[in-house]
Design an enzyme around this catalytic site. Structure first.
Site, PDB file in Angstrom:
ATOM      1  N   CYS A   1      -5.296 -40.600 -38.945  1.00  0.00           N
ATOM      2  CA  CYS A   1      -4.328 -41.053 -37.935  1.00  0.00           C
ATOM      3  C   CYS A   1      -3.843 -39.946 -36.999  1.00  0.00           C
ATOM      4  CB  CYS A   1      -3.105 -41.718 -38.554  1.00  0.00           C
ATOM      5  SG  CYS A   1      -3.526 -43.015 -39.693  1.00  0.00           S
TER       6      CYS A   1
ATOM      7  N   GLN B   1     -18.213 -23.179 -31.433  1.00  0.00           N
ATOM      8  CA  GLN B   1     -17.117 -22.319 -31.887  1.00  0.00           C
ATOM      9  C   GLN B   1     -17.516 -20.856 -31.976  1.00  0.00           C
ATOM     10  OE1 GLN B   1     -14.085 -23.259 -32.024  1.00  0.00           O
ATOM     11  NE2 GLN B   1     -14.422 -25.465 -31.906  1.00  0.00           N
TER      12      GLN B   1
ATOM     13  N   GLY C   1     -19.703 -30.155 -23.720  1.00  0.00           N
ATOM     14  CA  GLY C   1     -20.369 -29.710 -24.949  1.00  0.00           C
ATOM     15  C   GLY C   1     -20.936 -30.883 -25.721  1.00  0.00           C
ATOM     16  N   THR C   2     -20.190 -31.990 -25.710  1.00  0.00           N
ATOM     17  CA  THR C   2     -20.658 -33.205 -26.388  1.00  0.00           C
ATOM     18  C   THR C   2     -21.957 -33.704 -25.768  1.00  0.00           C
ATOM     19  OG1 THR C   2     -18.484 -33.900 -27.146  1.00  0.00           O
ATOM     20  CG2 THR C   2     -20.095 -35.643 -26.802  1.00  0.00           C
TER      21      THR C   2
ATOM     22  N   SER D   1     -19.969 -25.066 -25.398  1.00  0.00           N
ATOM     23  CA  SER D   1     -19.036 -25.758 -24.526  1.00  0.00           C
ATOM     24  C   SER D   1     -18.096 -24.741 -23.888  1.00  0.00           C
ATOM     25  CB  SER D   1     -18.234 -26.754 -25.375  1.00  0.00           C
ATOM     26  OG  SER D   1     -17.276 -27.396 -24.590  1.00  0.00           O
ATOM     27  N   ALA D   2     -18.044 -24.737 -22.532  1.00  0.00           N
ATOM     28  CA  ALA D   2     -17.321 -23.669 -21.836  1.00  0.00           C
ATOM     29  C   ALA D   2     -15.830 -23.660 -22.149  1.00  0.00           C
ATOM     30  CB  ALA D   2     -17.547 -23.800 -20.324  1.00  0.00           C
ATOM     31  N   HIS D   3     -15.222 -24.833 -22.333  1.00  0.00           N
ATOM     32  CA  HIS D   3     -13.763 -24.801 -22.529  1.00  0.00           C
ATOM     33  C   HIS D   3     -13.360 -24.316 -23.920  1.00  0.00           C
ATOM     34  CE1 HIS D   3     -12.750 -29.060 -24.222  1.00  0.00           C
ATOM     35  NE2 HIS D   3     -13.952 -28.711 -24.580  1.00  0.00           N
TER      36      HIS D   3
END
Lengths: 55, 381
Positions: free
Chosen positions: B326, B183, B79-80, B200-202
């Site tokens: 963090c 999303q 997806g990125t 993005s498939a995942h």
């Protein structure tokens, strides 16, 4: 943030507390704390944040 | 409460917005397509033709579900990669118009990283995470704007963005709009009016390693990568065809289940919103309470270290993510929470999926208040 919350009872209503914090989240989270707890965020200057007790 | 290191119940994975567990249909399709999907679909022999058939069928399925033509769709390694190709290629295709990218302050970091390669104008959001449309209107109407980018719904807080209205303003200004719909695809209706869209498939239950990019006809897009001279522009190199086939099959399944799942998961999210607010003191539930994704809820707890809360939940068998500093690949708090001006520490994002049960959510809601109280006590509050 915890120290700010603990200091508040010792501050007179209308007075200002100066918080010194170098945490990168402080600039965002101290105003958010003020909003959540009904206190006034006065100003920020570098790592110094002024908060006025309203209640 | 003492920590034994053993989860007090069955593990509950509550981070679907990062990666949803593989849909059973994806698993079946992946295994089945390994038989033919290893071959190169551009070769002319029989094995290549079988792979080509697989590729074309998968492309047709995804195109139909996204409401685009097959030749408007390309697959990418993530997806990125798809989102960054959209931004870089969208800018490249509009060089003559200028080099400015207008984007919301709550884009995925993949888009923000791509934005650093050019001049960028950031448009803010309100306390609920909704785009400032007035600021957007003047930003996209500015000089030298090549492309605008707006996430369909915030991946961190779930707030749905006014994409149709933003697209209208882009159209008036003659600026193409890229929508990162990671999303939304497979969970909710897609907005209208965009020029480029990635997913993005995942995130929908497909395998990792598949991104999709749709570029509407008439939109100028120039690949940021070197291209060969036979094919339409896309990701250079071999396609992960079995994963693509699995992604297509699982998207069809996810879209088929989406309406029912939105109702079921929406009710569980409502339960989390209500119960966390009622049982955890000094907590802020963030994001739009109404115009939001059905499966995702985010809250921040005062006087709590986000990393400590993540680990405590993990010890009790809950996988969640956090926008606190963090807790991921950055030392800074989430840019999304900062843009909204909401508390960034003690932040937890819970995102549900088809395997999430009411019992998982109940157990989470039972365990959470004690964990927050313990962390506060340990910190001396």
């Amino acid at each position: 943030m915890i120290r700010l919350a603990k200091a508040m009872p010792g501050v007179a209503v209308g007075e200002i507390v100066r918080v010194l914090a170098d945490d990168p989240a402080a600039a965002n989270d101290i105003p958010a704390w003020c909003r959540m707890k009904g206190q006034e965020f006065v100003a920020a200057d570098g790592h110094a944040f002024d908060v006025r007790r309203l209640s | 409460m003492d920590y034994t290191g053993d989860p007090a119940g069955a593990h509950a994975y509550l981070d679907a917005a990062t990666a949803a567990p593989l849909h059973p249909v994806a698993r079946e399709a992946l295994l089945a397509s390994l038989a033919d999907g290893w071959a190169d679909p551009s070769r002319l022999y029989a094995a290549g033709r079988r792979a080509q058939q697989l590729r074309d069928a998968a492309t047709a399925v995804v195109a139909e579900l996204l409401g685009v033509r097959p030749d408007e769709l390309t697959f990418w390694p993530s997806g990125t990669a798809a989102a960054q190709a959209a931004v870089l290629g969208g800018l490249g295709g509009r060089k003559r118009a200028g080099r400015t990218l207008v984007h919301s302050a709550i884009e995925h970091s993949a888009v923000l990283h791509a934005a650093r390669t050019t001049e960028a104008v950031e448009v803010g959001v309100d306390r609920l995470g909704r785009l400032d449309l007035a600021a957007w209107a003047s930003a996209v109407a500015g000089d030298g704007v090549a492309l605008a980018s707006l996430i369909s719904a915030s991946h961190e807080v779930g707030t749905i963005q006014p994409v149709a209205a933003a697209a209208e303003l882009c159209s008036e200004a003659g600026v193409p709009l890229f929508v990162d719909a990671a999303q939304t695809v497979g969970r909710a209706e897609l907005p209208a009016g965009w020029s480029l869209l990635s997913a993005s498939a995942h995130k929908w239950g497909g395998p990792p390693g598949v991104g999709v990019l749709a570029v509407r006809k008439g939109v100028r897009w120039l690949s940021p990568y070197p291209q060969d001279d036979l094919h339409r522009p896309g990701n250079p190199g071999a396609l992960g065809l079995p994963q693509v086939v699995a992604a297509a099959a699982s998207l069809r399944a996810a879209v088929g289940e989406a309406a029912a799942e939105a109702v079921r998961l929406g009710a569980l999210v409502d339960r989390i919103r209500d119960r966390v607010a009622a049982t955890v003191p000094d907590v802020e539930i963030v994001g739009d309470p109404v115009g939001r994704l059905p499966h995702l809820v985010t809250f921040s707890c005062l006087y709590v270290d986000g990393e400590a809360l993540l680990h405590a939940l993990d010890r009790h068998g809950f996988a969640v993510s956090s926008g606190s500093s963090c807790t991921s690949s950055t030392l800074r708090p989430s840019h999304v929470l900062e843009a909204m001006g909401v508390l960034s520490h003690g932040n937890v994002r819970v995102s549900l999926h088809r395997d999430t049960t009411a019992a998982d959510v109940e157990r989470f809601l039972t365990v959470l208040p004690g964990l927050v109280a313990d962390i506060r006590k340990e910190a001396g509050f």
